[in-house]
Write a protein that holds these residues in place. Sequence first.
Motif, PDB file in Angstrom:
ATOM      1  N   ASN A  68       0.821  -1.227   0.000  1.00 15.18           N
ATOM      2  CA  ASN A  68       0.000   0.000   0.000  1.00 15.18           C
ATOM      3  C   ASN A  68       0.848   1.268   0.000  1.00 15.18           C
ATOM      4  OD1 ASN A  68      -2.407  -1.352  -0.014  1.00 15.18           O
ATOM      5  ND2 ASN A  68      -2.818  -1.095   2.179  1.00 15.18           N
ATOM      6  N   ARG A 192      -6.949   0.533   1.553  1.00 16.79           N
ATOM      7  CA  ARG A 192      -5.992   0.696   0.451  1.00 16.79           C
ATOM      8  C   ARG A 192      -5.193   1.983   0.531  1.00 16.79           C
ATOM      9  NH1 ARG A 192     -10.566  -1.542  -1.368  1.00 16.79           N
ATOM     10  NH2 ARG A 192     -10.363  -3.597  -2.322  1.00 16.79           N
ATOM     11  N   ASN A 284     -11.256   0.428  -7.727  1.00 13.54           N
ATOM     12  CA  ASN A 284     -11.335   0.105  -6.302  1.00 13.54           C
ATOM     13  C   ASN A 284     -12.625   0.544  -5.623  1.00 13.54           C
ATOM     14  OD1 ASN A 284      -8.716  -1.208  -5.457  1.00 13.54           O
ATOM     15  ND2 ASN A 284      -7.975   0.554  -6.624  1.00 13.54           N
TER      16      ASN A 284
END
Length: 311
Positions: A68, A192, A284
């Motif tokens: 990440n 994320r 996402n």
Amino acid sequence: MYVKLEGLNTAGSIKLKTAIALVDSLEAAGRLADGGWLVESSSGSLGVALAGVCARRGYRLSIVTDPNANPKSVSHMRALGADVEVVTERDQAGGFLGTRLARIRELQESASGPQWTNQYASPANPRVHSRKTYESIVSELGDPDYIFVGAGTTGTLMGVSRAVAERGADTQVYAIDSMGSVTFGGAPSTRRIPGLGASVAPSLFDGTLVPEQHCVDEIDTVRECRRMAGLEGFLPGGSTGTVLAGFRALEESVPDGSLVVVIAPDMGERYLDNIYDDVWVVDNYGPEAFDFSIRPTSYAMKTTGGGIGSL
Ligand SMILES: Cc1ncc(COP(=O)(O)O)c(C=O)c1O
């Protein structure tokens, strides 16, 4: 409302103060010989800041991070001379912190292993935010009525909260974290965006000092960052977007005329490949992430302190 832009210092984030304080405290304890070796776990900002401090003071530095972390932060650390190791296995909570910490313990096993600055437990971390971050706000503005602070290691949050308590000020501290982080007792889930949140509860955190704990969905963080960029011409970092979304969710309950301070840990340049990349955002979070008309929701994790509730 004042937004304290911590991203304008030479390390690009609030973590410059943390990094200096952590290294100072190891030096003061006599735990760092000349040319000594340090290790730390970082999702980006502290790694960059520590790499600068270690370059300047002649220490070797290893940073353990995860997928990440922003690639630019990793390149930045390497450019400043740090060794960077990226762990890829998720821990039991679905995050990477557990794996990062296990790797640090492994490195420390050998007798000539590195000293761990340990941003998650070192009292130097909150202390520097009491002494510098909060004091600099008070010296310019006086005690705010409300202050919104993000939670990662909770060094900033605990430092600010203790300083408010020590001053006996009426300032209401709002702790803001990402949904999916375990710090305020919520269920772990995949996150994320680096910066805020933890998959292992930070030992520095003392929830009794900050009754107002709120979590924000990552999609609201993305919306807030993109709204600020597109409508205000300001490019906030991910944790700043989260804290601003937390404020926006709660703002209708803040009385007119209140002095509000939001701590903005970094700027958005490090997030051009994710939060500010259209394809990454749609992949996402879906196209709803571009709908600015949707108000962020703040999920109250604990509201025993009274004051404004969650919306
Ligand atoms: C960009 C950014 N914002 C916020 C934070 C959280 O600050 P703290 O660790 O003091 O809670 C971090 C921590 O890593 C960070 O990197």
